[in-house]
Design a protein around this motif. Structure first.
Motif, PDB file in Angstrom:
ATOM      1  N   PHE A   6      25.132  27.608  28.596  1.00 27.97           N
ATOM      2  CA  PHE A   6      25.085  27.239  27.524  1.00 27.97           C
ATOM      3  C   PHE A   6      23.791  26.107  27.507  1.00 27.97           C
ATOM      4  N   ARG A   7      23.365  26.081  26.511  1.00 30.23           N
ATOM      5  CA  ARG A   7      22.414  26.327  25.962  1.00 30.23           C
ATOM      6  C   ARG A   7      21.780  24.876  24.967  1.00 30.23           C
ATOM      7  N   VAL A   8      20.699  24.027  25.830  1.00 27.38           N
ATOM      8  CA  VAL A   8      20.441  22.984  25.664  1.00 27.38           C
ATOM      9  C   VAL A   8      18.796  22.447  25.362  1.00 27.38           C
ATOM     10  N   GLY A   9      18.978  21.775  24.428  1.00 29.48           N
ATOM     11  CA  GLY A   9      16.959  21.405  23.680  1.00 29.48           C
ATOM     12  C   GLY A   9      17.048  20.170  23.447  1.00 29.48           C
ATOM     13  N   ASN A  10      15.485  20.021  22.979  1.00 30.97           N
ATOM     14  CA  ASN A  10      15.371  17.884  22.667  1.00 30.97           C
ATOM     15  C   ASN A  10      14.892  18.590  21.681  1.00 30.97           C
ATOM     16  N   ASP A  11      14.383  17.567  20.607  1.00 33.12           N
ATOM     17  CA  ASP A  11      13.894  17.828  18.863  1.00 33.12           C
ATOM     18  C   ASP A  11      12.340  18.748  18.778  1.00 33.12           C
ATOM     19  N   ARG A  12      11.954  18.900  19.580  1.00 30.69           N
ATOM     20  CA  ARG A  12      10.778  19.136  19.781  1.00 30.69           C
ATOM     21  C   ARG A  12      11.000  20.905  20.253  1.00 30.69           C
ATOM     22  N   ALA A  13      12.059  21.325  20.358  1.00 32.95           N
ATOM     23  CA  ALA A  13      12.227  22.559  21.056  1.00 32.95           C
ATOM     24  C   ALA A  13      12.143  23.651  19.140  1.00 32.95           C
ATOM     25  N   GLN A  14      11.486  24.754  19.145  1.00 40.15           N
ATOM     26  CA  GLN A  14      11.666  25.631  18.758  1.00 40.15           C
ATOM     27  C   GLN A  14      12.152  26.996  19.056  1.00 40.15           C
ATOM     28  N   GLN A  15      13.035  27.393  18.579  1.00 35.30           N
ATOM     29  CA  GLN A  15      13.415  29.104  19.126  1.00 35.30           C
ATOM     30  C   GLN A  15      12.808  30.166  18.138  1.00 35.30           C
ATOM     31  N   MET A  46      15.737  35.436  11.612  1.00 35.79           N
ATOM     32  CA  MET A  46      14.518  35.571  12.425  1.00 35.79           C
ATOM     33  C   MET A  46      13.597  36.418  13.104  1.00 35.79           C
ATOM     34  N   MET A  47      14.166  37.804  13.284  1.00 36.34           N
ATOM     35  CA  MET A  47      14.470  39.084  13.011  1.00 36.34           C
ATOM     36  C   MET A  47      13.122  39.513  12.391  1.00 36.34           C
ATOM     37  N   LEU A  48      13.276  39.358  10.829  1.00 33.30           N
ATOM     38  CA  LEU A  48      12.688  39.988  10.712  1.00 33.30           C
ATOM     39  C   LEU A  48      11.105  39.386  10.198  1.00 33.30           C
ATOM     40  N   THR A  49      11.295  38.052   9.790  1.00 34.46           N
ATOM     41  CA  THR A  49      10.261  36.810   9.590  1.00 34.46           C
ATOM     42  C   THR A  49       9.622  37.077  10.855  1.00 34.46           C
ATOM     43  N   GLY A  50      10.257  36.439  12.534  1.00 34.71           N
ATOM     44  CA  GLY A  50       9.312  36.448  13.194  1.00 34.71           C
ATOM     45  C   GLY A  50       9.072  34.668  13.619  1.00 34.71           C
ATOM     46  N   GLN A  51       9.999  34.008  12.343  1.00 33.61           N
ATOM     47  CA  GLN A  51       9.365  32.682  12.671  1.00 33.61           C
ATOM     48  C   GLN A  51      10.166  31.670  13.234  1.00 33.61           C
TER      49      GLN A  51
END
Length: 135
Positions: A6-15, A46-51
């Motif tokens: 289960f993955r929880v994040g806040n509005d500042r999170a970046q993945q 995500m993998m090809l840009t790394g962004q």
């Protein structure tokens, strides 16, 4: 994070999956977990840009199960406690049903040497790429 139940994040999170930006390829385990977790288009992006992607996008695309305001740890612990109350053998069996094919694939790749590429995970581009990314 992609392997979490289960993955929880806040509005500042970046993945993100920034390996390409620092000149590193993916080990077998993280690669197959990403393949099993992300849809093909998001994986490619995500993998090809790394962004990284922002929290809202991560939530809409299923990377995060839940967005909270402030510190995500209390909500994550609440969910972990709830999952811990489930019958443990059954929970483990269901996880094997969900993830068994990916685990078997990773094990086969590792047995074939995929987790130890000649020269390691970094190459001649890595040092300069890391400097550009982190300064």
């Amino acid at each position: 994070m992609l392997a979490a139940d289960f993955r929880v994040g806040n509005d500042r999170a970046q993945q993100g999956l920034a390996e390409v930006r620092v000149g590193a390829t993916f080990p077998a385990g993280p690669m197959e977990i990403a393949r099993a977790t992300l849809d093909a288009n998001l994986l490619r992006r995500m993998m090809l840009t790394g962004q990284p992607i922002d929290a809202g996008t991560a939530h809409r695309r299923g990377v995060l199960d839940e967005l909270v305001e402030g510190d995500p740890l209390p909500r994550a612990l609440e969910e972990a406690r709830a999952l811990a109350q489930l019958p443990p053998r059954t929970y483990a069996a269901v996880k094997r049903q969900i993830r068994g094919d990916t685990i078997a694939l990773i094990e086969r790749q590792m047995a074939g040497g995929a987790n130890a590429p000649e020269g390691g995970w970094f190459n001649e581009e890595t040092r300069d790429a890391m400097r550009r990314m982190i300064g």
